[in-house]
Write a protein that holds these residues in place. Sequence first.
Motif, PDB file in Angstrom:
ATOM      1  N   ILE A   9       0.847  -1.186   0.000  1.00  0.00           N
ATOM      2  CA  ILE A   9       0.000   0.000   0.000  1.00  0.00           C
ATOM      3  C   ILE A   9       0.885   1.239   0.000  1.00  0.00           C
ATOM      4  O   ILE A   9       1.730   1.414   0.879  1.00  0.00           O
ATOM      5  N   ILE A  10       0.687   2.112  -0.992  1.00  0.00           N
ATOM      6  CA  ILE A  10       1.505   3.329  -1.074  1.00  0.00           C
ATOM      7  C   ILE A  10       0.676   4.592  -0.830  1.00  0.00           C
ATOM      8  O   ILE A  10       1.225   5.654  -0.552  1.00  0.00           O
ATOM      9  N   ALA A  11      -0.661   4.464  -0.938  1.00  0.00           N
ATOM     10  CA  ALA A  11      -1.524   5.627  -0.690  1.00  0.00           C
ATOM     11  C   ALA A  11      -2.910   5.139  -0.303  1.00  0.00           C
ATOM     12  O   ALA A  11      -3.392   4.115  -0.807  1.00  0.00           O
ATOM     13  N   ALA A  12      -3.532   5.874   0.595  1.00  0.00           N
ATOM     14  CA  ALA A  12      -4.894   5.544   1.024  1.00  0.00           C
ATOM     15  C   ALA A  12      -5.700   6.833   1.118  1.00  0.00           C
ATOM     16  O   ALA A  12      -5.181   7.876   1.537  1.00  0.00           O
ATOM     17  N   PHE A  13      -6.978   6.743   0.743  1.00  0.00           N
ATOM     18  CA  PHE A  13      -7.833   7.927   0.668  1.00  0.00           C
ATOM     19  C   PHE A  13      -9.147   7.669   1.397  1.00  0.00           C
ATOM     20  O   PHE A  13      -9.800   6.648   1.163  1.00  0.00           O
ATOM     21  N   GLU A  14      -9.524   8.585   2.266  1.00  0.00           N
ATOM     22  CA  GLU A  14     -10.827   8.546   2.915  1.00  0.00           C
ATOM     23  C   GLU A  14     -11.636   9.748   2.445  1.00  0.00           C
ATOM     24  O   GLU A  14     -11.227  10.904   2.626  1.00  0.00           O
ATOM     25  N   VAL A  15     -12.782   9.486   1.825  1.00  0.00           N
ATOM     26  CA  VAL A  15     -13.659  10.551   1.331  1.00  0.00           C
ATOM     27  C   VAL A  15     -14.665  10.877   2.423  1.00  0.00           C
ATOM     28  O   VAL A  15     -15.479  10.034   2.799  1.00  0.00           O
ATOM     29  N   GLU A  16     -14.597  12.085   2.953  1.00  0.00           N
ATOM     30  CA  GLU A  16     -15.465  12.488   4.065  1.00  0.00           C
ATOM     31  C   GLU A  16     -16.427  13.565   3.585  1.00  0.00           C
ATOM     32  O   GLU A  16     -16.140  14.758   3.658  1.00  0.00           O
ATOM     33  N   LYS A  17     -17.566  13.157   3.058  1.00  0.00           N
ATOM     34  CA  LYS A  17     -18.524  14.132   2.516  1.00  0.00           C
ATOM     35  C   LYS A  17     -19.294  14.841   3.611  1.00  0.00           C
ATOM     36  O   LYS A  17     -19.459  16.045   3.612  1.00  0.00           O
TER      37      LYS A  17
ATOM     38  N   GLY B 264     -12.447   9.830  10.001  1.00  0.00           N
ATOM     39  CA  GLY B 264     -11.628   9.567   8.822  1.00  0.00           C
ATOM     40  C   GLY B 264     -10.153   9.570   9.146  1.00  0.00           C
ATOM     41  O   GLY B 264      -9.388   8.702   8.692  1.00  0.00           O
ATOM     42  N   ILE B 265      -9.714  10.553   9.956  1.00  0.00           N
ATOM     43  CA  ILE B 265      -8.315  10.598  10.384  1.00  0.00           C
ATOM     44  C   ILE B 265      -7.971   9.346  11.175  1.00  0.00           C
ATOM     45  O   ILE B 265      -6.901   8.748  11.010  1.00  0.00           O
ATOM     46  N   LEU B 266      -8.898   8.940  12.040  1.00  0.00           N
ATOM     47  CA  LEU B 266      -8.657   7.772  12.876  1.00  0.00           C
ATOM     48  C   LEU B 266      -8.481   6.518  12.035  1.00  0.00           C
ATOM     49  O   LEU B 266      -7.582   5.700  12.282  1.00  0.00           O
ATOM     50  N   ARG B 267      -9.308   6.341  11.015  1.00  0.00           N
ATOM     51  CA  ARG B 267      -9.192   5.147  10.168  1.00  0.00           C
ATOM     52  C   ARG B 267      -7.859   5.139   9.405  1.00  0.00           C
ATOM     53  O   ARG B 267      -7.220   4.099   9.271  1.00  0.00           O
ATOM     54  N   LEU B 268      -7.448   6.304   8.916  1.00  0.00           N
ATOM     55  CA  LEU B 268      -6.172   6.372   8.215  1.00  0.00           C
ATOM     56  C   LEU B 268      -5.007   6.133   9.176  1.00  0.00           C
ATOM     57  O   LEU B 268      -4.012   5.484   8.834  1.00  0.00           O
ATOM     58  N   HIS B 269      -5.149   6.658  10.385  1.00  0.00           N
ATOM     59  CA  HIS B 269      -4.117   6.433  11.396  1.00  0.00           C
ATOM     60  C   HIS B 269      -4.012   4.943  11.726  1.00  0.00           C
ATOM     61  O   HIS B 269      -2.905   4.391  11.849  1.00  0.00           O
TER      62      HIS B 269
ATOM     63  N   PHE C 203      -4.485  10.415   2.688  1.00  0.00           N
ATOM     64  CA  PHE C 203      -5.187  11.595   2.189  1.00  0.00           C
ATOM     65  C   PHE C 203      -6.637  11.620   2.672  1.00  0.00           C
ATOM     66  O   PHE C 203      -7.368  10.636   2.528  1.00  0.00           O
ATOM     67  N   LEU C 204      -7.024  12.746   3.231  1.00  0.00           N
ATOM     68  CA  LEU C 204      -8.439  13.034   3.449  1.00  0.00           C
ATOM     69  C   LEU C 204      -8.946  13.772   2.218  1.00  0.00           C
ATOM     70  O   LEU C 204      -8.295  14.714   1.749  1.00  0.00           O
ATOM     71  N   VAL C 205     -10.100  13.358   1.701  1.00  0.00           N
ATOM     72  CA  VAL C 205     -10.690  14.018   0.541  1.00  0.00           C
ATOM     73  C   VAL C 205     -12.058  14.539   0.974  1.00  0.00           C
ATOM     74  O   VAL C 205     -12.913  13.765   1.406  1.00  0.00           O
ATOM     75  N   ALA C 206     -12.257  15.857   0.895  1.00  0.00           N
ATOM     76  CA  ALA C 206     -13.454  16.441   1.499  1.00  0.00           C
ATOM     77  C   ALA C 206     -13.955  17.630   0.690  1.00  0.00           C
ATOM     78  O   ALA C 206     -13.195  18.247  -0.072  1.00  0.00           O
ATOM     79  N   PRO C 207     -15.238  17.974   0.862  1.00  0.00           N
ATOM     80  CA  PRO C 207     -15.782  19.165   0.190  1.00  0.00           C
ATOM     81  C   PRO C 207     -15.043  20.426   0.619  1.00  0.00           C
ATOM     82  O   PRO C 207     -14.549  20.519   1.747  1.00  0.00           O
ATOM     83  N   ASP C 208     -15.014  21.396  -0.256  1.00  0.00           N
ATOM     84  CA  ASP C 208     -14.297  22.644   0.023  1.00  0.00           C
ATOM     85  C   ASP C 208     -14.798  23.309   1.307  1.00  0.00           C
ATOM     86  O   ASP C 208     -14.008  23.885   2.069  1.00  0.00           O
ATOM     87  N   LYS C 209     -16.092  23.228   1.573  1.00  0.00           N
ATOM     88  CA  LYS C 209     -16.669  23.914   2.724  1.00  0.00           C
ATOM     89  C   LYS C 209     -16.209  23.322   4.054  1.00  0.00           C
ATOM     90  O   LYS C 209     -16.426  23.909   5.108  1.00  0.00           O
ATOM     91  N   ARG C 210     -15.551  22.160   4.009  1.00  0.00           N
ATOM     92  CA  ARG C 210     -15.107  21.514   5.249  1.00  0.00           C
ATOM     93  C   ARG C 210     -13.610  21.708   5.504  1.00  0.00           C
ATOM     94  O   ARG C 210     -13.055  21.104   6.412  1.00  0.00           O
TER      95      ARG C 210
END
Length: 422
Positions: free
Chosen positions: A323-331, A338-343, A357-364
């Motif tokens: 695994i070289i990269a992991a992404f959590e999409v938090e809408k 999300g941070i906890l799962r990646l941790h 990487f956390l991937v999230a809407p701009d408003k967040r």
Amino acid sequence: MVNSKLVEIIDEYRNDLESVYHTWFLNNQERLKAFRTIKTGLSDVIDQIEKRTFGNDFKGSSLENVITAISEQKQVFEGAAHPFFWKPKLRIPDIYENEVNQLAFGRFLKACSIATTEKQVVQEILKLDSLKIKGLGPAVANILYFLHPTLFPPFNTAIVNGFNALFNEKIKLGSWTAYLTMREGIVNMNQEYREYFSKDLGALAGLLFEIGSGKIIIENNSAAVIKLEEKKRNNVLKKRHQQVLEDILEENSHSEMQYHLARLGVSLGYKVWIAQNDHSREWNGKKLGEYSTATLPLQGIQQSERETISFIDVIWLNEQSNIIAAFEVEKSTSIYSGILRLHDLSLSIGSDTCKLFLVAPDKREKEIKAQLLRPAFREQNRLQNSMSYILFSDLRCDCDAMCKFGLDLNVLDKISKKAMNI
């Protein structure tokens, strides 16, 4: 003996695709993720109470993270946070400035988190109740549900009203004794009608919620609904319909981001894993599973950790299946979770080279910054060095260009923001 009228009510509940049975209990993967988030968050609460570092307010506390994760679980838990807000004029709930009460609350949470039987938890409830801590009532049962979902149902006004209407009882909201009485009735009904519900008491609690909120009308609540709730019921239906539409939009945006990440990963020459529960989702006419490997190769990792990792939204792997990269999409769900799962993933694979990487809407974006500034995360050097975040708009706008010109994982440096530089 099975009651045929009750079976009709249950069927109405189970057949309504906009009921909480479908939108929260059956078809909501965030509900399943919440169990781990809440259990881990409770460990932080217990640890801080024991170390006398918990603080004297709900806002900004580790308990707020736990209750926020609970409140996000659709309509059933709306308002779950209110009983825990510190109300200084009333001095309730009296666990923030009273150290003795705070320590007792911590002992209660710890004992319940390690309990293995119904009797053990009930004993802890009775012990807590005997202390008469002002303002600390059975709203705590919402925490117990996420610790022991087959033994303790959630608890709020609508569920109590639904229980009273269905069983012709007069249970009151604020008493632990009343909660235990209601719980016994729920457990007995769940056993008798097991084929219609689940071992998880959330399914039956959802029915009581629907009755108590007036969405399902039965004989014992019909007069009140006819006289006082007709307009409210229509508003509830409209609101529920709007919430379902919003959920659909959120799921679409979630699938869109997974699609972009999967497409980019493949174009860069990596193997891609899509969360196992999302393989059938579609975006742009493509099933996400078409971009994913059939299985997630994980060597030397325990089964419980493998299951958690398999729910990470998107994972990139190199030719050696590392695994070289992991992404959590938090809408809309908790950034903290999300941070906890990646941790957890980072600790499980024990690699300093895997990027998170956390991937999230701009408003967040402000919320992401606030969470990454938490001392608990800033103290984790590995997490600080490896975690970044990407905004929806940047991924959506630049994905095609990165697919065309990108050579490897480093192309994400153009659109990601490093946590350590905040």
